[in-house]
Every structure is written in structure tokens, then in C-alpha cells.
Write a protein that holds these residues in place. Structure first.
Motif, mmCIF file in Angstrom:
data_model
loop_
_atom_site.group_PDB
_atom_site.id
_atom_site.type_symbol
_atom_site.label_atom_id
_atom_site.label_comp_id
_atom_site.label_asym_id
_atom_site.label_seq_id
_atom_site.Cartn_x
_atom_site.Cartn_y
_atom_site.Cartn_z
ATOM 1 N N LEU A 6 0.855 -1.184 0.000
ATOM 2 C CA LEU A 6 0.000 0.000 0.000
ATOM 3 C C LEU A 6 0.890 1.232 0.000
ATOM 4 C CD1 LEU A 6 -2.558 -0.939 2.822
ATOM 5 C CD2 LEU A 6 -2.937 -1.131 0.360
ATOM 6 N N ILE A 7 0.369 2.319 -0.513
ATOM 7 C CA ILE A 7 1.061 3.604 -0.431
ATOM 8 C C ILE A 7 0.238 4.492 0.492
ATOM 9 C CG2 ILE A 7 1.876 5.633 -1.671
ATOM 10 C CD1 ILE A 7 2.230 3.861 -4.135
ATOM 11 N N VAL A 8 0.754 4.713 1.703
ATOM 12 C CA VAL A 8 0.045 5.487 2.720
ATOM 13 C C VAL A 8 0.733 6.834 2.864
ATOM 14 C CG1 VAL A 8 -0.687 5.574 5.118
ATOM 15 C CG2 VAL A 8 -0.629 3.383 3.916
ATOM 16 N N ASP A 9 0.021 7.895 2.519
ATOM 17 C CA ASP A 9 0.568 9.257 2.590
ATOM 18 C C ASP A 9 1.903 9.339 1.858
ATOM 19 O OD1 ASP A 9 -1.614 10.043 4.091
ATOM 20 O OD2 ASP A 9 -0.619 9.691 6.010
ATOM 21 N N GLU A 26 -1.262 2.956 10.631
ATOM 22 C CA GLU A 26 -0.425 3.260 11.791
ATOM 23 C C GLU A 26 0.972 2.665 11.637
ATOM 24 O OE1 GLU A 26 -2.692 2.164 15.291
ATOM 25 O OE2 GLU A 26 -3.505 4.202 15.391
ATOM 26 N N MET A 27 1.101 1.528 10.933
ATOM 27 C CA MET A 27 2.428 0.980 10.632
ATOM 28 C C MET A 27 3.246 1.979 9.812
ATOM 29 S SD MET A 27 1.664 -2.987 9.639
ATOM 30 C CE MET A 27 3.199 -3.033 8.704
ATOM 31 N N ALA A 28 2.549 2.747 8.986
ATOM 32 C CA ALA A 28 3.231 3.733 8.145
ATOM 33 C C ALA A 28 3.488 5.039 8.877
ATOM 34 C CB ALA A 28 2.400 4.003 6.892
ATOM 35 N N GLY A 29 3.094 5.117 10.151
ATOM 36 C CA GLY A 29 3.354 6.315 10.943
ATOM 37 C C GLY A 29 2.213 7.297 10.991
ATOM 38 N N ALA A 30 1.065 6.950 10.400
ATOM 39 C CA ALA A 30 -0.088 7.859 10.422
ATOM 40 C C ALA A 30 -0.801 7.756 11.768
ATOM 41 C CB ALA A 30 -1.046 7.515 9.294
ATOM 42 N N GLU A 31 -1.452 8.840 12.167
ATOM 43 C CA GLU A 31 -2.245 8.861 13.398
ATOM 44 C C GLU A 31 -3.708 8.920 13.013
ATOM 45 O OE1 GLU A 31 -2.877 11.615 17.387
ATOM 46 O OE2 GLU A 31 -0.970 11.679 16.331
ATOM 47 N N ILE A 32 -4.444 7.868 13.365
ATOM 48 C CA ILE A 32 -5.844 7.756 12.966
ATOM 49 C C ILE A 32 -6.728 7.947 14.198
ATOM 50 C CG2 ILE A 32 -7.570 6.337 11.811
ATOM 51 C CD1 ILE A 32 -5.207 6.941 10.043
ATOM 52 N N THR A 78 -0.295 -0.977 -9.861
ATOM 53 C CA THR A 78 0.423 -0.269 -8.800
ATOM 54 C C THR A 78 -0.365 -0.368 -7.491
ATOM 55 O OG1 THR A 78 -0.655 1.812 -9.405
ATOM 56 C CG2 THR A 78 1.483 1.318 -10.444
ATOM 57 N N PRO A 79 0.343 -0.255 -6.339
ATOM 58 C CA PRO A 79 -0.346 -0.358 -5.044
ATOM 59 C C PRO A 79 -1.385 0.747 -4.873
ATOM 60 C CG PRO A 79 2.031 -0.558 -4.763
ATOM 61 C CD PRO A 79 1.807 -0.120 -6.175
ATOM 62 N N ALA A 80 -2.458 0.417 -4.167
ATOM 63 C CA ALA A 80 -3.495 1.406 -3.881
ATOM 64 C C ALA A 80 -2.933 2.535 -3.031
ATOM 65 C CB ALA A 80 -4.659 0.729 -3.164
ATOM 66 N N LYS A 81 -3.451 3.722 -3.258
ATOM 67 C CA LYS A 81 -3.011 4.892 -2.497
ATOM 68 C C LYS A 81 -4.039 5.226 -1.418
ATOM 69 C CE LYS A 81 -0.356 7.042 -6.234
ATOM 70 N NZ LYS A 81 -0.172 8.260 -7.071
ATOM 71 N N ILE A 82 -3.544 5.396 -0.199
ATOM 72 C CA ILE A 82 -4.383 5.740 0.949
ATOM 73 C C ILE A 82 -3.893 7.063 1.512
ATOM 74 C CG2 ILE A 82 -5.244 5.008 3.200
ATOM 75 C CD1 ILE A 82 -6.037 3.107 0.951
ATOM 76 N N ASN A 83 -4.796 8.012 1.667
ATOM 77 C CA ASN A 83 -4.445 9.299 2.259
ATOM 78 C C ASN A 83 -5.131 9.442 3.613
ATOM 79 O OD1 ASN A 83 -2.888 10.124 0.038
ATOM 80 N ND2 ASN A 83 -4.704 10.902 -1.033
ATOM 81 N N THR A 84 -4.347 9.704 4.641
ATOM 82 C CA THR A 84 -4.914 9.922 5.980
ATOM 83 C C THR A 84 -4.901 11.389 6.359
ATOM 84 O OG1 THR A 84 -2.824 9.705 7.194
ATOM 85 C CG2 THR A 84 -3.981 7.669 6.634
ATOM 86 N N LYS A 85 -4.412 12.224 5.455
ATOM 87 C CA LYS A 85 -4.359 13.661 5.696
ATOM 88 C C LYS A 85 -4.975 14.377 4.506
ATOM 89 C CE LYS A 85 0.028 13.006 8.171
ATOM 90 N NZ LYS A 85 1.474 13.284 8.161
#
Length: 704
Positions: A6-9, A26-32, A78-85
């Protein structure tokens, strides 16, 4: 387990398919942010606060309810993109927060959750302070009765259902649930009954708002006023990790600390709420009995009276008993002092247990607490873990929920919150292999036996121990040596209820007569001098004409029947080492100071040794701990569970070698009242009310 990228942020990660999208972010360092999601509970997906953007999806996604396996790659591979911001996610979360605050009252100035409230914290990040768009009447909900420990202000509830899921899944007591739909939905105990679980206080920690708060702690303090000290619980022998919050000389509350190997993040209600007993019925100065009455005295006068009596008593007529809450340091100091005096009789087994010092695996919980989750068959013998170790019982329930675990019980039938096959008193049938469950144990890959205090305290407790060891050896419960990670297994487990028991056995505080023999000797005039170190749980009212010295923190049974009372420190008032029933040594830390003239227990014994002319060879706690480690080297390894030896025939040959099973003897209960098991709990107003409501049955359901 399969995984995918996955591509997170903007950061590429690889996550297991079984993880939720929230965990992957959260593994990628995002705060949910979240309200309903909790790592130890099932996923509900109620609050929608954890919305994230899945680029290409038509709407924001609730990351707690979506697993990584559900996130398919883009059409180009390509990996799905996830945006937490970003503005898209922020606007979605602000909308959710706006809905949550429509009906929430402005109780923050009077709410006990203030300063520790998830809703407050997240409203600071996602609240819309500029304007509001809802002018309808606010929703109000009647408060519910949940017993003496949990206070409810249900208008604040946001229906995250954490409390409902905890009650059903972890506590195993489905007393909580939801009624109604939509705006009419309410969390309730259905019939206005108390939440009948020994773990009920944990719902207060789980509640993300101020809907469920601690009733005994109500309006007592704000969190920033409190001194926070990390320590160890002594209300049972599990050694749960706790945080003691104090203001001035008073302990105002006790909260759990995270320890995956021991208590995860739960503690029992007794560990949490018995702390009000620390300020009541305290011994704060020495007392000496004169003309039949205890009179206040100085330390010098009390020591002089003890010294005079010791001088005229023969060593073979002296005895000492260690109580259930003592730390290892004072046990070591008392043993050294009694040995220097030549005292013939020492015991730490107030309940009459037939365990003896020697091979540690014969009196430890060898499989470890976390090892319970690896078991596929468990035999309980004379054991009620729901009262004797509630957090361990929750771990057994967790193992039952997570797999095909078979559990059988020898002894009285009790509700343990999971299905149990009742075997009556069929210990001999299991020992000779004639009972069907013996084959179940043999077929299991990791069978386990838990031997409870009620089994060991019988008159034929030694024979029960020997029989249990035979069952363990014959069915593969005692397997190869080494840790579970190394492929070893030792499922022979002894469950203690006294926090001091394992340390006292490690230090060999068993010599001469046992407690029953000491009481009998005192009645017959064969024991003239008895030293009680916080010992209140045996028949101290029938010690004949023996001279009794009681050293402890509370004016309980031992102090009432003593000739000299020496005021000691409670577990929150001293630094001490405790070995839990696994044999894991942990350190409790001082949160407050003893009241009045009371002193730390080891220091009292050190000062007394000077007066008795048997000066102990340590002047500081560090020197005492060095002597302790010299006697038992494992006390230097804090926080480590011992790696136990396996099927060593020589080691197990003499376990419980005396006597035979008494024909027709039945197993009983080790604990008559869970809430009143020690002097601190008996001094607690909260525990007294819990005993009245839950044990005496004073509460009545509305339907009755």
C-alpha cells in the motif's frame, strides 16, 4: 500470512492481509482518530471517526472496518493509495465530529473524564468552532444503574459500544447491551441490575467519553493534580502491572499498565478499587498490651517488651508466620532474624497449602500466563480462577474464544464465563487413565493442568499434589524442557492467591510446624512466642497464652489478638520485590509514605535485630537486596518468566510424597468472598459494598 503493498501518505509499506486498514496506516506512521475501535475488541465500525481516503473510491472509507485484503491494487497494477491527511479527509472527520457533538452536553467542567477524554482531544483537532447548523432539541438519556463501581451519565454516551463488547467478549458477562434504534438507542443493563463482573472497572478505561466513570473516584481529583507511580498489584498473585495515582498522603485511584505477558491492559475490580482501604483502620504507632488492653507506646518501649519476651523463650518454642501481602525483602529479613534467634517453626502457608520449598516447577505456574493461549486442553483441579485470578480467567476465556479449547473442572461447579465439563471429584479416575478426559489430555498437543489452592489446602493436599503430578506426567502435560518458543512445554501449573507465597517458598520460609501445627502448639502451651508479619488469614483468635507480635499495616485480626503491634507499610508505601505465580520477579514502587510513626517492614526488622542482639548484616535496601539475590539469584532478573525444566523424573519423584487421598473427600472453595480477602480489602468501604451487592445478593433485579 499473505501480504500486499500500500502507499500510505506517499510512503510504500507491505502489510499482512489480516490487518485492518487502520493498523496498516499506523504501521506507516499515520495517526488515525477513533472512538469505537479497540485493539482487543471486535470491530464495530460505529463512530466513523477513522475515515481515510482510498484514492479512486467514491467516498471516504472507515479504516477500522476494512481489511488490507480488501484493498485491491490500481488497474495498472500499482499499489493502492491511501491518504490519511488532506482537506478531503479532514472535512469528512469534521463532519463526523459535528454529528457526535450535536447531542453531547457541555459537561467538561464537571466531568471526571476531563483531561483524559478522547472526545475532548479529538474535538480540538476536528471540531468546528465557528458555527453550528443544528438547532433542534438536544437528546437526553436517563442514567442507568450499573452497580457500586461504575457511575453512568448516559447523555454523554456516543454509542461506541466498547463497554458492550468488553462485557460480552472479555468479561464473558453479557449484562450490557443496546436497546432502541437511531436517536432512541441506549446502552443499558436491560433490567437495572449491577454489572456482575470482577473486571467491570475496565469499562471506565475503555469509555472514550464521560458516560462511564468510576463511582468511588467521582469528583475527587483532576488528573494533573495526581502523582503517578508505576507499581505491582498484590490483591492476588498474578502481579498485574498498575499505576498508583496519589495526591498528598492519599492514594486516590489505581489504573492498569500495559504488559502483554501478564495482564494485557486489564486489572481486577479489587486491584482497582480496594485502594480506599489504604487510608482506613491503619496502624500508625506501636502498641503494647497492658492489663489486657493495647496501649500506645514508643518504638523503644515496644522493642524492649519484645526483647524481654524473646530472652525468656527457648528457640524451639518460637515461631513466625508470613502474611499474604509481604514483599520479598521483609520475608528475607524476618527469616534471617528468626534463624539468628534459632526459631524452630516458620511458615508462609496461611491457607494450609501442602506445597514445600524445593524444585520451583512444583509450585509455579509453569506454562506462563501468556502460554494459556497456546493450550488446547485445560484441566482445573480445585480451582476457581474467576475469583482467584480474574485477569487470568479472562485470558483462559480469550483462548477458548480463539480456538478449539476443551476445559474440564474437578471440584464445585462455578460460572467461569466459558463452557466447562464438570468432572465432580474424579481425580483418581484421571490418575489411573479410566476417565475419558484423560484421553483428551493425551491427544492434545499442549495440555495444561491448573492446580488451585482449594486442592492443596485439603488435609490430603500432599497426596492431591502427587496425584496431579502423576496425571501431568502420564498425559504429556509435562513435556520437553525449554520455553514454548523453543518447542518445550510444561503445562503443570499451581495457582496461588497470595502475592507473597512464591517469594516465601523461594526463600525457604517453611520449617518445623506448619500454621495449623503452630496454632495447635500455642493452644497446648508448646509455642510461647509467635511473630506475625502481616498474617491475618488464619485462626489468630485461638493462640492460647502465646506471646504474639504483629507487624503490619492494618488493624485487622492479627493486631486485635497481639501483645505488641508494630506498624508497617502497605504495598503502596514501600519499594519491594514480588514474585508472581509464574515465578516472575517484579518491582513495586513507593507512591506515598506510611502514616504517623509507621515504618517500612524491613527497616523495622533491622532495628529490632539490634535490640535483640542479633544485628542483621544490612543497613540499606540495596544491601538487603544483594543478600536476597545471594540466596535466590533469580531475584536479580526483573520481569523475566523462568524457563522451566520439563519431564525430569528425579525432580518430580518426591512431589507430594506423603499420605494418600482421603476417601470421599470433596474439593471446596479457597475464597468465600472475593471482595474481602485481605486486610486492605476488608478496610475498604467500596469492597464492603461490592460484597453486599455481589456476594450477599443484596441487589435485586427490577423484574424480581
Amino acid at each position: 500470512m499473505p501480504s500486499r503493498k500500500l502507499i500510505v501518505d506517499g510512503k510504500e509499506i507491505e502489510a499482512d492481509d489480516g490487518l485492518t486498514l487502520l493498523q496498516a496506516c499506523e504501521m506507516a506512521g499515520a495517526e488515525i482518530p477513533r472512538f469505537c475501535y479497540h485493539e482487543r475488541l471486535s470491530v464495530a465500525g460505529n463512530c466513523r471517526m477513522c475515515l481515510v481516503e482510498w484514492v479512486g473510491a467514491p467516498k471516504p472509507q472507515a479504516s477500522c472496518a476494512l481489511q488490507v485484503r480488501d484493498i485491491f491494487p490500481n488497474k495498472d497494477g500499482t499499489p493502492a493509495k491511501i491518504n490519511t491527511k488532506g482537506q478531503y479527509v479532514r472535512k469528512a472527520r469534521e463532519g463526523v465530529m459535528e454529528f457526535l457533538l450535536i447531542n453531547h452536553p457541555l459537561d467538561c467542567p464537571i466531568c471526571d473524564q476531563g483531561g483524559e477524554c478522547d472526545l475532548q482531544d479529538q474535538a480540538m483537532g476536528y471540531g468546528r468552532a465557528a458555527f453550528h447548523r443544528f438547532n433542534e432539541n438536544k437528546r437526553a438519556v436517563e442514567d442507568k444503574y450499573m452497580g457500586p463501581l461504575v457511575k453512568t451519565i448516559m447523555t454523554r454516551c456516543i454509542q461506541c459500544t466498547r463497554c458492550v463488547r468488553f462485557a460480552t467478549e472479555v468479561a464473558g458477562v453479557p449484562d450490557l447491551g443496546a436497546t432502541g434504534r437511531g436517536e432512541d438507542m441506549e446502552i443499558t443493563t436491560y433490567l437495572e441490575k449491577a454489572f456482575a463482573s470482577e473486571l467491570s472497572g475496565n469499562v471506565v478505561d475503555l469509555c472514550p467519553v464521560g458516560a462511564l466513570t468510576s463511582k468511588p473516584y467521582a469528583f475527587n481529583a483532576r488528573p494533573w493534580e495526581l502523582r503517578k507511580t508505576e507499581s505491582i498489584d498484590v490483591m492476588d498473585a498474578q502481579g498485574c502491572n498498575i499505576r498508583v495515582d496519589a495526591r498528598g498522603p492519599a492514594v486516590l485511584r489505581v489504573l492498569p499498565r500495559l504488559n502483554e505477558e501478564i495482564n494485557e491492559e486489564w486489572i481486577s475490580d479489587k486491584a482497582r478499587h480496594a485502594c480506599d482501604g489504604l487510608m482506613r483502620q491503619r496502624l500508625d504507632r506501636p502498641y503494647v498490651r497492658k492489663s489486657g488492653k493495647l496501649q500506645p507506646a514508643t518504638w523503644g518501649e515496644a522493642f524492649a517488651v519484645v526483647a524481654a519476651r524473646v530472652a525468656e523463650t527457648a528457640p524451639e518454642r518460637m515461631a513466625a508466620v508470613v502474611g499474604d501481602l509481604a514483599a520479598a525483602e521483609e520475608i528475607k529479613a524476618l527469616k534471617d532474624l528468626m534463624t539468628a534467634l534459632g526459631a524452630a517453626h516458620l511458615d508462609c502457608r496461611q491457607d494450609g497449602s501442602k506445597l514445600v520449598p524445593g524444585a520451583r516447577p512444583s509450585y509455579l505456574f509453569n506454562a506462563t500466563i501468556a502460554g494459556v493461549e497456546a493450550a488446547d486442553a485445560i484441566l482445573l483441579v480445585g480451582c476457581n480462577p474467576r475469583w482467584e485470578a480474574p485477569v487470568l480467567n479472562a485470558r483462559i476465556r480469550k483462548a477458548w474464544l480463539g480456538g478449539n479449547l476443551k476445559i474440564a473442572n474437578i471440584g464445585p461447579a462455578v460460572d467461569l464465563t466459558y463452557p466447562v465439563e464438570q468432572l465432580g471429584d474424579a481425580l483418581e479416575g484421571l490418575a489411573n487413565g479410566s476417565h475419558a478426559f484423560a484421553q483428551t489430555l493425551k491427544d492434545a498437543k499442549r495440555p495444561m493442568l491448573i492446580l488451585g489452592p482449594a486442592a492443596l489446602a485439603r488435609r490430603d493436599g500432599a497426596a492431591v499434589l502427587r496425584m496431579a503430578a502423576k496425571i501431568a506426567a502420564d498425559t504429556g502435560i509435562i513435556g520437553p524442557a525449554g520455553s514454548a518458543e523453543e518447542g518445550g512445554w510444561n503445562g503443570f501449573n499451581v495457582l496461588h492467591t497470595a502475592a507473597s507465597r512464591v517469594a516465601a517458598l523461594d526463600l525457604g520460609f517453611v520449617r518445623g510446624r506448619d500454621v495449623a501445627g503452630i496454632v495447635d502448639g500455642a493452644q497446648k502451651g508448646e509455642i510461647d512466642f509467635l511473630y506475625l508479619l502481616g498474617a491475618d488469614e488464619f485462626d489468630v483468635g485461638h493462640l492460647g497464652r502465646a506471646f504474639v507480635v504483629y507487624q503490619g499495616s492494618h488493624g485487622d485480626a492479627g493486631a486485635h489478638n497481639a501483645d505488641v503491634v508494630l506498624p508497617g507499610a502497605a504495598y503502596t508505601e514501600k519499594d519491594g520485590l514480588y514474585a508472581n505465580f509464574e515465578g516472575r520477579v517484579q518491582r513495586g514502587r513507593r507512591a506515598t509514605f506510611p502514616p504517623g510513626e509507621a515504618k517500612e517492614d524491613w527497616a523495622i526488622l533491622r532495628a529490632l535485630s539490634d535490640v535483640l542482639g542479633k544485628r542483621l548484616p544490612y543497613d540499606t535496601l540495596e544491601q538487603l537486596r544483594a543478600a536476597l539475590v545471594a540466596d535466590a539469584p533469580h531475584f536479580a532478573r526483573l520481569g523475566e518468566a523462568p524457563v522451566h525444566s520439563g519431564a525430569d523424573a528425579a525432580m518430580w519423584a518426591d512431589v507430594g510424597s506423603e499420605g494418600a487421598l482421603e476417601p470421599g473427600a470433596a474439593f471446596g472453595h479457597a475464597i468465600a468472598d472475593y471482595y474481602l480477602t485481605n486486610p486492605i480489602a476488608r478496610a475498604s468501604v467500596t469492597m464492603a459494598e461490592c460484597s453486599r451487592v455481589f456476594v450477599a445478593g443484596a441487589h435485586k433485579m427490577a423484574a424480581e
